[in-house]
Motif scaffolding. Structure first.
Motif, PDB file in Angstrom:
ATOM      1  N   LEU A 184     -12.056 -56.019 -22.651  1.00 33.13           N
ATOM      2  CA  LEU A 184     -13.397 -55.747 -22.118  1.00 33.13           C
ATOM      3  C   LEU A 184     -13.993 -57.007 -21.489  1.00 33.13           C
ATOM      4  CD1 LEU A 184     -15.037 -53.449 -24.824  1.00 33.13           C
ATOM      5  CD2 LEU A 184     -14.093 -52.803 -22.600  1.00 33.13           C
ATOM      6  N   LEU A 185     -13.733 -58.167 -22.088  1.00 31.42           N
ATOM      7  CA  LEU A 185     -14.211 -59.423 -21.511  1.00 31.42           C
ATOM      8  C   LEU A 185     -13.507 -59.708 -20.191  1.00 31.42           C
ATOM      9  CD1 LEU A 185     -14.482 -61.745 -24.651  1.00 31.42           C
ATOM     10  CD2 LEU A 185     -16.067 -60.021 -23.798  1.00 31.42           C
ATOM     11  N   VAL A 186     -12.217 -59.412 -20.139  1.00 33.07           N
ATOM     12  CA  VAL A 186     -11.465 -59.556 -18.888  1.00 33.07           C
ATOM     13  C   VAL A 186     -12.043 -58.632 -17.816  1.00 33.07           C
ATOM     14  CG1 VAL A 186      -9.220 -59.136 -17.786  1.00 33.07           C
ATOM     15  CG2 VAL A 186      -9.334 -60.297 -20.010  1.00 33.07           C
ATOM     16  N   LEU A 187     -12.380 -57.413 -18.209  1.00 37.48           N
ATOM     17  CA  LEU A 187     -12.904 -56.430 -17.263  1.00 37.48           C
ATOM     18  C   LEU A 187     -14.223 -56.896 -16.650  1.00 37.48           C
ATOM     19  CD1 LEU A 187     -12.452 -53.650 -16.004  1.00 37.48           C
ATOM     20  CD2 LEU A 187     -13.686 -52.638 -17.936  1.00 37.48           C
ATOM     21  N   ILE A 188     -15.044 -57.592 -17.421  1.00 39.31           N
ATOM     22  CA  ILE A 188     -16.308 -58.102 -16.892  1.00 39.31           C
ATOM     23  C   ILE A 188     -16.046 -59.069 -15.738  1.00 39.31           C
ATOM     24  CG2 ILE A 188     -18.286 -59.601 -17.401  1.00 39.31           C
ATOM     25  CD1 ILE A 188     -18.385 -58.328 -20.179  1.00 39.31           C
ATOM     26  N   ILE A 189     -15.163 -60.038 -15.951  1.00 38.24           N
ATOM     27  CA  ILE A 189     -14.876 -61.012 -14.892  1.00 38.24           C
ATOM     28  C   ILE A 189     -14.185 -60.333 -13.717  1.00 38.24           C
ATOM     29  CG2 ILE A 189     -13.727 -63.179 -14.331  1.00 38.24           C
ATOM     30  CD1 ILE A 189     -13.935 -64.004 -17.203  1.00 38.24           C
ATOM     31  N   PHE A 190     -13.292 -59.398 -14.001  1.00 44.83           N
ATOM     32  CA  PHE A 190     -12.581 -58.672 -12.940  1.00 44.83           C
ATOM     33  C   PHE A 190     -13.565 -57.934 -12.030  1.00 44.83           C
ATOM     34  CE2 PHE A 190     -10.428 -54.772 -11.459  1.00 44.83           C
ATOM     35  CZ  PHE A 190      -9.380 -55.351 -10.744  1.00 44.83           C
ATOM     36  N   THR A 191     -14.590 -57.316 -12.614  1.00 47.25           N
ATOM     37  CA  THR A 191     -15.575 -56.571 -11.842  1.00 47.25           C
ATOM     38  C   THR A 191     -16.571 -57.502 -11.159  1.00 47.25           C
ATOM     39  OG1 THR A 191     -15.412 -54.862 -13.556  1.00 47.25           O
ATOM     40  CG2 THR A 191     -17.160 -54.603 -11.928  1.00 47.25           C
ATOM     41  N   TRP A 192     -16.825 -58.640 -11.761  1.00 48.45           N
ATOM     42  CA  TRP A 192     -17.752 -59.631 -11.200  1.00 48.45           C
ATOM     43  C   TRP A 192     -17.175 -60.319  -9.966  1.00 48.45           C
ATOM     44  CZ3 TRP A 192     -16.462 -64.866 -10.990  1.00 48.45           C
ATOM     45  CH2 TRP A 192     -17.480 -65.756 -10.677  1.00 48.45           C
ATOM     46  N   THR A 193     -15.858 -60.456  -9.905  1.00 47.81           N
ATOM     47  CA  THR A 193     -15.209 -61.249  -8.856  1.00 47.81           C
ATOM     48  C   THR A 193     -15.476 -60.745  -7.432  1.00 47.81           C
ATOM     49  OG1 THR A 193     -13.474 -61.948 -10.388  1.00 47.81           O
ATOM     50  CG2 THR A 193     -12.991 -62.144  -8.041  1.00 47.81           C
ATOM     51  N   PRO A 194     -15.362 -59.442  -7.124  1.00 50.53           N
ATOM     52  CA  PRO A 194     -15.589 -59.015  -5.745  1.00 50.53           C
ATOM     53  C   PRO A 194     -16.988 -59.322  -5.201  1.00 50.53           C
ATOM     54  CG  PRO A 194     -14.327 -57.356  -6.907  1.00 50.53           C
ATOM     55  CD  PRO A 194     -14.779 -58.344  -7.933  1.00 50.53           C
ATOM     56  N   PRO A 195     -18.084 -58.968  -5.885  1.00 54.61           N
ATOM     57  CA  PRO A 195     -19.384 -59.314  -5.306  1.00 54.61           C
ATOM     58  C   PRO A 195     -19.596 -60.825  -5.220  1.00 54.61           C
ATOM     59  CG  PRO A 195     -19.672 -58.421  -7.519  1.00 54.61           C
ATOM     60  CD  PRO A 195     -18.249 -58.177  -7.135  1.00 54.61           C
ATOM     61  N   HIS A 196     -19.025 -61.566  -6.140  1.00 55.69           N
ATOM     62  CA  HIS A 196     -19.128 -63.029  -6.107  1.00 55.69           C
ATOM     63  C   HIS A 196     -18.476 -63.587  -4.847  1.00 55.69           C
ATOM     64  CE1 HIS A 196     -18.584 -67.220  -7.301  1.00 55.69           C
ATOM     65  NE2 HIS A 196     -17.267 -67.069  -7.216  1.00 55.69           N
ATOM     66  N   PHE A 281     -25.431 -66.666   0.623  1.00 59.14           N
ATOM     67  CA  PHE A 281     -25.041 -67.864  -0.113  1.00 59.14           C
ATOM     68  C   PHE A 281     -25.876 -68.021  -1.384  1.00 59.14           C
ATOM     69  CE2 PHE A 281     -24.647 -72.570  -0.649  1.00 59.14           C
ATOM     70  CZ  PHE A 281     -23.276 -72.574  -0.876  1.00 59.14           C
ATOM     71  N   ALA A 282     -27.136 -67.619  -1.324  1.00 63.95           N
ATOM     72  CA  ALA A 282     -27.979 -67.665  -2.524  1.00 63.95           C
ATOM     73  C   ALA A 282     -27.437 -66.721  -3.593  1.00 63.95           C
ATOM     74  CB  ALA A 282     -29.415 -67.294  -2.170  1.00 63.95           C
ATOM     75  N   MET A 283     -26.955 -65.546  -3.167  1.00 61.27           N
ATOM     76  CA  MET A 283     -26.370 -64.605  -4.117  1.00 61.27           C
ATOM     77  C   MET A 283     -25.077 -65.171  -4.704  1.00 61.27           C
ATOM     78  SD  MET A 283     -25.260 -60.625  -3.614  1.00 61.27           S
ATOM     79  CE  MET A 283     -24.508 -59.741  -4.985  1.00 61.27           C
ATOM     80  N   PHE A 284     -24.283 -65.805  -3.871  1.00 60.41           N
ATOM     81  CA  PHE A 284     -23.046 -66.424  -4.342  1.00 60.41           C
ATOM     82  C   PHE A 284     -23.343 -67.460  -5.425  1.00 60.41           C
ATOM     83  CE2 PHE A 284     -20.327 -70.222  -3.873  1.00 60.41           C
ATOM     84  CZ  PHE A 284     -19.125 -69.704  -4.325  1.00 60.41           C
ATOM     85  N   LYS A 285     -24.313 -68.318  -5.191  1.00 55.58           N
ATOM     86  CA  LYS A 285     -24.666 -69.344  -6.178  1.00 55.58           C
ATOM     87  C   LYS A 285     -25.214 -68.718  -7.459  1.00 55.58           C
ATOM     88  CE  LYS A 285     -27.293 -71.747  -3.384  1.00 55.58           C
ATOM     89  NZ  LYS A 285     -28.185 -72.838  -2.889  1.00 55.58           N
ATOM     90  N   SER A 287     -24.462 -65.821  -8.643  1.00 55.57           N
ATOM     91  CA  SER A 287     -23.383 -65.128  -9.349  1.00 55.57           C
ATOM     92  C   SER A 287     -22.652 -66.066 -10.312  1.00 55.57           C
ATOM     93  CB  SER A 287     -22.397 -64.510  -8.349  1.00 55.57           C
ATOM     94  OG  SER A 287     -21.677 -65.511  -7.643  1.00 55.57           O
ATOM     95  N   ILE A 288     -22.543 -67.333  -9.957  1.00 59.68           N
ATOM     96  CA  ILE A 288     -21.897 -68.300 -10.845  1.00 59.68           C
ATOM     97  C   ILE A 288     -22.721 -68.465 -12.119  1.00 59.68           C
ATOM     98  CG2 ILE A 288     -21.143 -70.696 -11.096  1.00 59.68           C
ATOM     99  CD1 ILE A 288     -20.750 -70.728  -8.031  1.00 59.68           C
ATOM    100  N   TRP A 289     -24.043 -68.624 -11.950  1.00 54.22           N
ATOM    101  CA  TRP A 289     -24.922 -68.743 -13.111  1.00 54.22           C
ATOM    102  C   TRP A 289     -24.956 -67.452 -13.917  1.00 54.22           C
ATOM    103  CZ3 TRP A 289     -26.388 -73.199 -14.902  1.00 54.22           C
ATOM    104  CH2 TRP A 289     -26.488 -74.292 -14.030  1.00 54.22           C
ATOM    105  N   HIS A 290     -24.854 -66.325 -13.226  1.00 55.70           N
ATOM    106  CA  HIS A 290     -24.823 -65.029 -13.898  1.00 55.70           C
ATOM    107  C   HIS A 290     -23.680 -64.974 -14.901  1.00 55.70           C
ATOM    108  CE1 HIS A 290     -23.230 -60.916 -14.289  1.00 55.70           C
ATOM    109  NE2 HIS A 290     -24.480 -60.516 -14.259  1.00 55.70           N
ATOM    110  N   LEU A 291     -22.460 -65.300 -14.428  1.00 56.41           N
ATOM    111  CA  LEU A 291     -21.297 -65.238 -15.318  1.00 56.41           C
ATOM    112  C   LEU A 291     -21.421 -66.255 -16.448  1.00 56.41           C
ATOM    113  CD1 LEU A 291     -18.538 -63.825 -15.671  1.00 56.41           C
ATOM    114  CD2 LEU A 291     -17.514 -65.781 -14.500  1.00 56.41           C
ATOM    115  N   LEU A 292     -21.908 -67.437 -16.124  1.00 54.86           N
ATOM    116  CA  LEU A 292     -22.089 -68.465 -17.145  1.00 54.86           C
ATOM    117  C   LEU A 292     -22.997 -67.979 -18.263  1.00 54.86           C
ATOM    118  CD1 LEU A 292     -21.925 -71.450 -18.156  1.00 54.86           C
ATOM    119  CD2 LEU A 292     -23.914 -71.897 -16.696  1.00 54.86           C
TER     120      LEU A 292
END
Length: 305
Positions: A184-196, A281-285, A287-292
């Motif tokens: 499930l933790l893997v799935l979170i990052i997997f789903t987060w990667t495309p919009p990031h 670019f603001a969304m990209f930045k 997204s990094i804080w989001h995952l953190l």
């Protein structure tokens, strides 16, 4: 002091500066900021996997092994993408592009730290974690970078699995088995990667087009990509709830990730319907804080709630 001695001191200073500079170039090859985020998610996997804290030796050896293999994959990525990096504004100053590190030096460095990392995990942790981490290296450095990145606009979706593995690696380093909670933790990052990554791809569309990389904004247009970013962000919101539904985390985790995902959706909605020049670019930045913060929330929830 004679001129010969002075000249010797000058030469020594030049060599010292060169060595320091060269060391920093090799360190840059490992993409340290990316590796730091990888190690954070791996630590969360380790700590969530068990009610008891892992020993210091297990923690350190796991982080060293995973970090070295991740750095090795990053260095190989620098080599494979050198020509592309030279074209793109974001990467044109990388060490290989500027000639500060040769291709052979980078590959030798990648092989050295990769072998050390694998041995550390195999001998000091367990073979399962060693082979899974090695598979992640091959998936990112070879399958994604060498083939998928240049073959399909779905490169990020398909290749994202390699980048989503760190929580599982942390989990197996403690338990020596693959459990549903880790997936499930893997799935979170997997789903987060495309919009990031697609947010960055929108921002850098012209660079990717110039480099002939078939990122989604290049092949399907920016508007279609914005739609996909919004849809994946909504999907991510649902996926982040799954560990709570599985009973792994409490309402604290649910509240934090809900707030983070609402903000993520706001960025995606603005990108789709009210974008300005800096929205992608603001969304990209963000997204990094989001995952953190999602993974920090897991840690806090696990130990306090």
């Amino acid at each position: 002091m004679n001129d010969k001695v002075i000249g010797g001191f000058d030469q020594a200073r030049i060599q010292a500066k060169f060595c320091i500079h060269h060391w920093r170039d090799f360190f840059e090859l490992t993409k340290p900021k990316v590796v730091a985020l990888i190690l954070l998610t791996a630590v969360v996997g380790m700590l969530v996997a068990s009610e008891q804290l892992p020993s210091v030796s297990v923690l350190l050896l796991s982080l060293i092994g995973i970090g070295l293999l991740s750095g090795s994959a990053a260095a190989i990525n620098h080599v494979v993408d050198a020509k592309v990096d030279a074209i793109m504004a974001r990467t044109h100053c990388r060490p290989i592009v500027r000639g500060r590190v040769s291709h052979m030096q980078a590959l030798a460095f990648a092989a050295l730290i990769g072998v050390i990392g694998f041995v550390v995990l195999y001998a000091g942790i367990n073979p399962l974690t060693a082979y899974l981490t090695l598979a992640s290296l091959v998936g990112y450095a070879v399958v994604y970078t060498l083939f998928l990145k240049r073959a399909t606009p779905q490169n990020i979706v398909i290749g994202g699995l390699a980048g989503a593995m760190p929580p599982l690696l942390g989990w197996t380093s403690v338990t020596n088995n693959i459990a549903p909670g880790a997936l499930l933790l893997v799935l979170i990052i997997f789903t987060w990667t495309p919009p990031h990554f697609w947010a960055l791809a929108i921002h850098r569309k012209n660079d990717y087009a110039k480099a002939n990389i078939p990122m989604l904004p290049v092949t399907h247009g920016i508007e279609f990509t914005k739609t996909m970013v919004l849809l994946y962000t909504l999907l991510l919101t649902a996926v982040c709830i799954l560990p709570w539904l599985a009973g792994t985390f409490s309402y604290f985790y649910l509240a934090v990730v809900t707030g983070l995902n609402i903000r993520f959706i706001q960025y995606a909605y603005k990108l789709k319907y009210h974008a300005t020049d800096d929205t992608a670019f603001a969304m990209f930045k963000f997204s990094i804080w989001h995952l953190l913060w999602v993974f920090v929330a897991m840690l806090v929830d696990h130990f306090i709630f």
